[in-house]
Design an enzyme around this catalytic site. Structure first.
Site, PDB file in Angstrom:
ATOM      1  N   ASN A  78      -6.962   0.729  36.707  1.00  0.00           N
ATOM      2  CA  ASN A  78      -6.975   1.586  35.533  1.00  0.00           C
ATOM      3  C   ASN A  78      -8.415   1.681  35.024  1.00  0.00           C
ATOM      4  O   ASN A  78      -9.076   0.663  34.833  1.00  0.00           O
ATOM      5  CB  ASN A  78      -6.063   0.998  34.444  1.00  0.00           C
ATOM      6  N   HIS A 148       3.225   7.076  37.040  1.00  0.00           N
ATOM      7  CA  HIS A 148       2.410   5.939  37.457  1.00  0.00           C
ATOM      8  C   HIS A 148       2.969   4.680  36.808  1.00  0.00           C
ATOM      9  O   HIS A 148       3.380   4.699  35.663  1.00  0.00           O
ATOM     10  CB  HIS A 148       0.931   6.133  37.083  1.00  0.00           C
ATOM     11  N   HIS A 150       2.369   0.770  35.683  1.00  0.00           N
ATOM     12  CA  HIS A 150       1.322  -0.175  35.310  1.00  0.00           C
ATOM     13  C   HIS A 150       1.706  -1.590  35.738  1.00  0.00           C
ATOM     14  O   HIS A 150       2.866  -1.986  35.636  1.00  0.00           O
ATOM     15  CB  HIS A 150       1.113  -0.172  33.790  1.00  0.00           C
TER      16      HIS A 150
END
Length: 198
Positions: A78, A148, A150
């Site tokens: 990220n 997406h 995490h």
């Protein structure tokens, strides 16, 4: 509550009309005007042509901060991490919702998430993880049009006053160095067969 020069030592309060002992008398306010651009959607991608998750796989692993590439999904650091080693597992296809994934994509997304956890534990000794995905802008997805997941590593005592008071995240390593360490460790990780133990 903030204090202003309304008089020596006099606290400054924002007047709220007709509150009558309501929320403003109970809650303090933490003003975050820098988030207004995010709320308004300024600078957000408008489709696959300018979606960062579609562009990243076209870059080199180093430039895109990609840690590993699978057949249908990839793992990337990220760019704005909550913690050091914050990875995301992203399908190559530009789809917004978990229900849009194929069975193959779901399987590989899960497998890469498991590998991400093993690798980050091996490299940095993470004590735990926050794993998840925000589905839709209303649920907090920063880029709602491209799913997406995490994988945020956590350590005991990693939450402190710096992000709240100082608007600062303390990260002990630059992203390129983190990517190189994780990518190297990822290559040493033995693949786990579907249905196997990991």
């Amino acid at each position: 509550m903030t204090e202003a020069a309304a008089g020596e030592g006099t606290p400054y309060r924002v007047a709220v009309s007709a509150d009558e002992d309501g929320p403003s008398s109970v809650f303090e306010h933490l003003w975050t005007p820098y988030r207004m651009a995010y709320i308004r959607g300024e600078g957000k991608p408008t489709g696959a042509h300018d979606c960062p998750f579609c562009v990243i796989p076209t870059l080199s692993d180093e430039d895109g901060l990609i840690v590993a590439r699978g057949a249908t999904v990839y793992a990337v650091l990220n760019l704005y991490p909550y913690n050091a080693g914050h990875l995301m597992v992203v399908p190559y296809r530009h789809v917004p919702d978990y229900t849009d994934l194929t069975a193959e994509e779901v399987t590989e997304l899960g497998a890469l998430t498991q590998t991400a956890m093993r690798v980050v534990r091996a490299v940095s000794g993470a004590h735990g993880f926050n794993i998840g995905m925000n589905q839709g802008a209303v649920a907090g997805a920063g880029i709602a049009d491209h799913l997406h997941q995490h994988a945020v590593p956590r350590w005991g005592g990693d939450t402190n006053f710096m992000p709240v008071v100082g608007l600062t995240r303390v990260l002990p390593q630059v992203l390129r160095e983190t990517r190189a360490l994780l990518a190297e460790a990822w290559q040493r990780q033995a693949p786990v067969e579907p249905g196997g133990q990991g």
